[in-house]
Every structure is written in C-alpha cells, then in structure tokens.
Design a protein around this motif. Structure first.
Motif, PDB file in Angstrom:
ATOM      1  N   GLN A 206       0.837  -1.198   0.000  1.00 19.45           N
ATOM      2  CA  GLN A 206       0.000   0.000   0.000  1.00 19.45           C
ATOM      3  C   GLN A 206       0.871   1.247   0.000  1.00 19.45           C
ATOM      4  OE1 GLN A 206      -2.581   0.548   3.409  1.00 19.45           O
ATOM      5  NE2 GLN A 206      -3.681   2.250   2.489  1.00 19.45           N
ATOM      6  N   VAL A 207       0.418   2.258  -0.719  1.00 20.37           N
ATOM      7  CA  VAL A 207       0.964   3.608  -0.544  1.00 20.37           C
ATOM      8  C   VAL A 207      -0.071   4.353   0.273  1.00 20.37           C
ATOM      9  CG1 VAL A 207       1.845   5.689  -1.628  1.00 20.37           C
ATOM     10  CG2 VAL A 207       2.135   3.490  -2.774  1.00 20.37           C
ATOM     11  N   ASP A 208       0.323   4.842   1.445  1.00 21.63           N
ATOM     12  CA  ASP A 208      -0.619   5.457   2.372  1.00 21.63           C
ATOM     13  C   ASP A 208      -0.029   6.740   2.931  1.00 21.63           C
ATOM     14  OD1 ASP A 208      -2.909   5.762   3.909  1.00 21.63           O
ATOM     15  OD2 ASP A 208      -2.300   4.324   5.450  1.00 21.63           O
ATOM     16  N   ASN A 209      -0.897   7.586   3.474  1.00 19.26           N
ATOM     17  CA  ASN A 209      -0.419   8.712   4.266  1.00 19.26           C
ATOM     18  C   ASN A 209       0.167   8.149   5.555  1.00 19.26           C
ATOM     19  OD1 ASN A 209      -3.328  10.374   3.193  1.00 19.26           O
ATOM     20  ND2 ASN A 209      -1.289  10.898   2.500  1.00 19.26           N
ATOM     21  N   LEU A 210       1.309   8.624   5.953  1.00 16.41           N
ATOM     22  CA  LEU A 210       1.994   8.059   7.109  1.00 16.41           C
ATOM     23  C   LEU A 210       1.175   8.128   8.406  1.00 16.41           C
ATOM     24  CD1 LEU A 210       4.448   6.648   8.180  1.00 16.41           C
ATOM     25  CD2 LEU A 210       5.659   8.833   8.256  1.00 16.41           C
ATOM     26  N   PRO A 211       0.435   9.213   8.684  1.00 17.21           N
ATOM     27  CA  PRO A 211      -0.298   9.270   9.951  1.00 17.21           C
ATOM     28  C   PRO A 211      -1.234   8.099  10.195  1.00 17.21           C
ATOM     29  CG  PRO A 211      -0.250  11.438   8.960  1.00 17.21           C
ATOM     30  CD  PRO A 211       0.329  10.493   7.944  1.00 17.21           C
ATOM     31  N   SER A 212      -1.891   7.598   9.151  1.00 15.71           N
ATOM     32  CA  SER A 212      -2.857   6.514   9.360  1.00 15.71           C
ATOM     33  C   SER A 212      -2.195   5.143   9.432  1.00 15.71           C
ATOM     34  CB  SER A 212      -3.934   6.529   8.267  1.00 15.71           C
ATOM     35  OG  SER A 212      -3.354   6.490   6.990  1.00 15.71           O
ATOM     36  N   SER A 213      -0.905   5.052   9.089  1.00 17.80           N
ATOM     37  CA  SER A 213      -0.206   3.763   9.110  1.00 17.80           C
ATOM     38  C   SER A 213       0.842   3.647  10.199  1.00 17.80           C
ATOM     39  CB  SER A 213       0.472   3.511   7.751  1.00 17.80           C
ATOM     40  OG  SER A 213      -0.457   3.158   6.763  1.00 17.80           O
ATOM     41  N   ILE A 214       1.251   4.759  10.784  1.00 12.87           N
ATOM     42  CA  ILE A 214       2.429   4.728  11.645  1.00 12.87           C
ATOM     43  C   ILE A 214       2.287   3.810  12.857  1.00 12.87           C
ATOM     44  CG2 ILE A 214       1.762   6.808  12.957  1.00 12.87           C
ATOM     45  CD1 ILE A 214       4.807   7.491  12.980  1.00 12.87           C
ATOM     46  N   GLU A 215       1.117   3.780  13.484  1.00 13.87           N
ATOM     47  CA  GLU A 215       0.962   2.918  14.660  1.00 13.87           C
ATOM     48  C   GLU A 215       1.036   1.447  14.271  1.00 13.87           C
ATOM     49  OE1 GLU A 215       1.144   3.902  17.741  1.00 13.87           O
ATOM     50  OE2 GLU A 215       1.381   5.936  16.955  1.00 13.87           O
ATOM     51  N   HIS A 216       0.547   1.113  13.088  1.00 13.26           N
ATOM     52  CA  HIS A 216       0.646  -0.266  12.609  1.00 13.26           C
ATOM     53  C   HIS A 216       2.100  -0.617  12.279  1.00 13.26           C
ATOM     54  CE1 HIS A 216      -3.681  -0.647  12.510  1.00 13.26           C
ATOM     55  NE2 HIS A 216      -3.770   0.462  11.791  1.00 13.26           N
ATOM     56  N   ILE A 217       2.850   0.366  11.808  1.00 14.92           N
ATOM     57  CA  ILE A 217       4.278   0.151  11.532  1.00 14.92           C
ATOM     58  C   ILE A 217       5.029  -0.077  12.844  1.00 14.92           C
ATOM     59  CG2 ILE A 217       6.393   1.252  10.678  1.00 14.92           C
ATOM     60  CD1 ILE A 217       4.539   2.756   8.651  1.00 14.92           C
ATOM     61  N   LYS A 218       4.777   0.795  13.807  1.00 14.67           N
ATOM     62  CA  LYS A 218       5.448   0.664  15.102  1.00 14.67           C
ATOM     63  C   LYS A 218       5.059  -0.632  15.810  1.00 14.67           C
ATOM     64  CE  LYS A 218       6.157   5.595  16.061  1.00 14.67           C
ATOM     65  NZ  LYS A 218       5.816   6.736  16.953  1.00 14.67           N
ATOM     66  N   GLY A 219       3.831  -1.083  15.575  1.00 10.40           N
ATOM     67  CA  GLY A 219       3.356  -2.301  16.221  1.00 10.40           C
ATOM     68  C   GLY A 219       3.726  -3.574  15.490  1.00 10.40           C
ATOM     69  N   GLY A 220       4.425  -3.438  14.355  1.00  9.41           N
ATOM     70  CA  GLY A 220       4.858  -4.609  13.612  1.00  9.41           C
ATOM     71  C   GLY A 220       3.803  -5.227  12.725  1.00  9.41           C
ATOM     72  N   ARG A 221       2.658  -4.574  12.607  1.00  8.20           N
ATOM     73  CA  ARG A 221       1.588  -5.110  11.762  1.00  8.20           C
ATOM     74  C   ARG A 221       1.767  -4.742  10.301  1.00  8.20           C
ATOM     75  NH1 ARG A 221      -0.439  -3.401  16.534  1.00  8.20           N
ATOM     76  NH2 ARG A 221      -0.960  -1.325  15.727  1.00  8.20           N
ATOM     77  N   LEU A 222       2.641  -3.770  10.041  1.00  8.46           N
ATOM     78  CA  LEU A 222       3.033  -3.383   8.689  1.00  8.46           C
ATOM     79  C   LEU A 222       4.543  -3.214   8.649  1.00  8.46           C
ATOM     80  CD1 LEU A 222       0.471  -0.574   7.712  1.00  8.46           C
ATOM     81  CD2 LEU A 222       0.559  -2.884   6.759  1.00  8.46           C
ATOM     82  N   VAL A 223       5.124  -3.453   7.477  1.00 10.29           N
ATOM     83  CA  VAL A 223       6.550  -3.193   7.270  1.00 10.29           C
ATOM     84  C   VAL A 223       6.669  -1.945   6.399  1.00 10.29           C
ATOM     85  CG1 VAL A 223       8.706  -4.023   6.262  1.00 10.29           C
ATOM     86  CG2 VAL A 223       7.176  -5.611   7.458  1.00 10.29           C
ATOM     87  N   ALA A 224       7.364  -0.935   6.898  1.00  7.55           N
ATOM     88  CA  ALA A 224       7.570   0.285   6.119  1.00  7.55           C
ATOM     89  C   ALA A 224       8.787   0.099   5.217  1.00  7.55           C
ATOM     90  CB  ALA A 224       7.773   1.474   7.049  1.00  7.55           C
ATOM     91  N   LEU A 225       8.548   0.064   3.921  1.00  9.99           N
ATOM     92  CA  LEU A 225       9.652  -0.094   2.968  1.00  9.99           C
ATOM     93  C   LEU A 225      10.364   1.233   2.732  1.00  9.99           C
ATOM     94  CD1 LEU A 225       7.956  -2.437   0.323  1.00  9.99           C
ATOM     95  CD2 LEU A 225       9.219  -3.055   2.389  1.00  9.99           C
ATOM     96  N   GLY A 226       9.610   2.337   2.760  1.00 13.27           N
ATOM     97  CA  GLY A 226      10.232   3.645   2.559  1.00 13.27           C
ATOM     98  C   GLY A 226       9.221   4.761   2.636  1.00 13.27           C
ATOM     99  N   VAL A 227       9.658   5.934   3.105  1.00 14.47           N
ATOM    100  CA  VAL A 227       8.810   7.123   3.107  1.00 14.47           C
ATOM    101  C   VAL A 227       9.006   7.864   1.788  1.00 14.47           C
ATOM    102  CG1 VAL A 227       8.724   7.387   5.605  1.00 14.47           C
ATOM    103  CG2 VAL A 227      10.587   8.468   4.329  1.00 14.47           C
ATOM    104  N   THR A 228       7.983   8.626   1.386  1.00 19.28           N
ATOM    105  CA  THR A 228       8.004   9.250   0.060  1.00 19.28           C
ATOM    106  C   THR A 228       8.622  10.637   0.046  1.00 19.28           C
ATOM    107  OG1 THR A 228       5.820  10.258   0.297  1.00 19.28           O
ATOM    108  CG2 THR A 228       5.897   7.997  -0.539  1.00 19.28           C
ATOM    109  N   THR A 229       8.906  11.187   1.217  1.00 16.92           N
ATOM    110  CA  THR A 229       9.560  12.487   1.271  1.00 16.92           C
ATOM    111  C   THR A 229      11.042  12.345   0.913  1.00 16.92           C
ATOM    112  OG1 THR A 229       9.670  12.074   3.656  1.00 16.92           O
ATOM    113  CG2 THR A 229       8.030  13.647   2.890  1.00 16.92           C
ATOM    114  N   ALA A 230      11.670  13.456   0.559  1.00 14.16           N
ATOM    115  CA  ALA A 230      13.068  13.410   0.121  1.00 14.16           C
ATOM    116  C   ALA A 230      14.002  12.940   1.237  1.00 14.16           C
ATOM    117  CB  ALA A 230      13.504  14.777  -0.385  1.00 14.16           C
TER     118      ALA A 230
END
Length: 325
Positions: free
Chosen positions: A205-229
């Motif tokens: 998924q490409v998502d806005n970070l605010p709605s995914s960050i807690e799932h990333i921190k909780g290990g329910r999602l793997v963050a491959l990369g942020v889209t900012t420079a």
C-alpha cells in the motif's frame, strides 16, 4: 378618526420594530454548529487530522465543529458540496492535494474550480506518505521489492485510496522510476485499503503516514520507505525511497477552505481558530506523533500555495495517463 389613529399607531409600531431590527447587532459568529466536511472515508490521515483540529476548534469557537465524512470520486464529491454550500461559515472543507491540485487535471467534468469556488482559510499540515507491506510479503526493502517485481512483472499489487489520488500517483511515479509493473487496486479511501493490507488481501500500500504509523510501530506493517526526500524523525530507521530511487518525492497536505464569498470576518475567525488550535500542546503532540508537519498559513499564503500545487501536479497527472470522466 379612531380607525385612522389605530392605523397610524400600527404603522408607527411596525416602523419602530423594523428600525430596531436594522440597528440591532448581527448574531456573533458562530451561533450554531459548524460542519467540517472530510471528503474521504473515515480512518485515513485526512480524517485523523480533521478530528484532532476540530476538537480544539470546538473549544476555541465555543460551538461544535462536526466532522462529516463525505467520500467519493477522489474527494470531489465532498469538495463540490462545500463549493455549493451557503457562504456563511457553517460548512467548510478539509481539503487535500487531491481535491485542489489533482482533481482539476484528472476529471473532465469537475463541478468546482479549486481557486474560484473557495475562500482559503489556512494550510494546516504537510503529510508524508509511506510505502508499506504486509509482514508476510517477502520483500523488506525498496531494493528487494524492485528486484522481486522485475522478476515477476504484474504479479504483485498495491492498494491506494482511489484512482487518481495522490497515493495512486505516488505509486505510479514509483513504478515509472523503478521500471517495475505493479497492479494498482483502488479503494474508496485509505481506511478500507489499510484494512485489506493488514489482513493480507493485498500485499502493498501507498498510504499517508499518519494513518499507518501505529501499525508500523506495532509490527503489523513493514515500512519499505517514506516518500519524502528525507527520512522522517518519527521513523528514523525507515529509509526514504529516494535513497534507492534518487529524485523520488511526493507528499500530501491538509488545509481548510470555505465557499467563495464567505465574509472576510468569518474567514478570519475560522483562520484564527485553526491556527490557534495548531499551537495547543496536545494538538501539536498528536499531529507530530502522527508525523504531520505543522504549518498554519495565512489565507493569502494558502491561496498562492494552491496555485503552485496545481502547476506542479498537472504535468505529473498528464504523464501518468490517468483520466476520469
């Protein structure tokens, strides 16, 4: 004679009432609840930012700011509703890059003009996006994803908040720069897309970070990369996609707009409440914890910013080939 006197008395009374009404001060704004339309489904970052800010604006304005989700057509349904609303300050919009920069280039028959039909209030925040994967997905980095996708073109899919959304276009830009073929699956908002990625129905998924960050921190999602420079402070270990694909950069934003023709004093009241809300320590913490970058512009600055965003995104939309009737 008595009848004539009675008629004169009634006329005098009516005139006195009319004069009193003219000289009475107008009701102070706001004197009833304000509807803040979020043009996307609940659960996404725009909804999150809206509810954080609306709660504080309710305190400051001493009237309830009611968040109403009115999703559909990439945010254009909600934006159209505000553009056509009475310009009295009681219906306002939580706008995004989609409603005011992408949709004009995407939709052949858009029912509003992003500049002419709105009165800018304030740019609230800028919002990073993030490319995420379900933990069971084999690739754990942008480099690994590119290698996997090149070996098996069109096998893997990514979810976004909808056709022509900034998240869709972020994905299309990634595909173009990486030279890979990923299948796009559009949803009616980030929230529903997130549910399916968490469940493993869609791997990416490409998502806005605010709605995914807690799932990333909780290990329910793997963050491959942020889209900012650059990397974001909240997730310092997550690389920017640009570290693998130099020059790659996208982000979203949230801003308040009223219908065109809203009186300047009402725009000022809304602006002052919005900017003051951003200064509240609790609001600041909630927004920064969600990785939103606080701005708080003047109406004039937001107006100029909107025009520049339209100029920036129009050629990107055209290059993507995305078009919606």
């Amino acid at each position: 004679m008595l009848k004539a006197f009675s008629r004169a008395a009634r006329a005098f009374g009516a005139a006195a009432i009319a004069l009193a009404a003219l000289s009475a001060p107008a009701a102070a704004y706001p004197d009833r609840p304000i509807t803040l339309i979020v043009p996307f489904a609940p659960g996404g970052s725009t909804d999150l930012v809206a509810r954080i800010v609306a709660a504080k604006m309710t305190e400051l304005l001493k009237q309830t700011v009611v968040v109403e989700n009115r999703g559909g057509a990439g945010g254009s349904l909600g934006a159209t509703a505000v553009a056509k609303a009475a310009p009295d300050g009681y219906t306002i919009l939580m706008a995004t890059v989609a409603t005011h920069a992408l949709n004009p280039a995407l939709y052949k028959k858009l029912q509003y003009d992003p500049v002419k039909d709105f009165a800018p209030i304030t740019l609230l925040v800028n919002v990073p996006n993030v490319l995420t994967a379900n933990p069971k997905f084999p690739a754990k980095s942008v480099k690994e994803l590119i290698e996997l996708a090149k070996k098996e073109p069109a096998k893997y899919a990514y979810a976004s908040s909808g056709n022509g959304s900034p998240l869709h276009l972020s994905g299309e830009l990634f595909k173009k720069m990486a030279g890979v073929d990923l299948v796009h699956i559009p949803y009616k908002g980030s929230g529903p897309a997130l549910v399916d990625v968490l469940a493993g129905q869609v791997p990416l998924q490409v998502d806005n970070l605010p709605s995914s960050i807690e799932h990333i921190k909780g290990g329910r999602l793997v963050a491959l990369g942020v889209t900012t420079a650059q990397r974001v402070p909240n997730l310092p270990d997550v690389p920017a996609i640009a570290e693998t694909l130099p020059g790659y950069e996208t982000y979203s934003w949230n801003a308040l707009f009223a219908p065109a023709g809203t009186p300047p004093e009402i725009v000022k009241a809304l602006h002052d409440a919005g900017v003051e809300a951003l200064k509240d320590e609790t609001v600041k913490k909630k927004l920064t914890d969600a990785t939103a970058v606080i701005v708080g512009s003047t109406p004039e600055e937001l107006g100029e910013f909107t025009k520049k965003e339209i100029e920036k995104w129009t050629p990107i939309v055209k290059d993507s080939g995305a078009q919606i009737d």
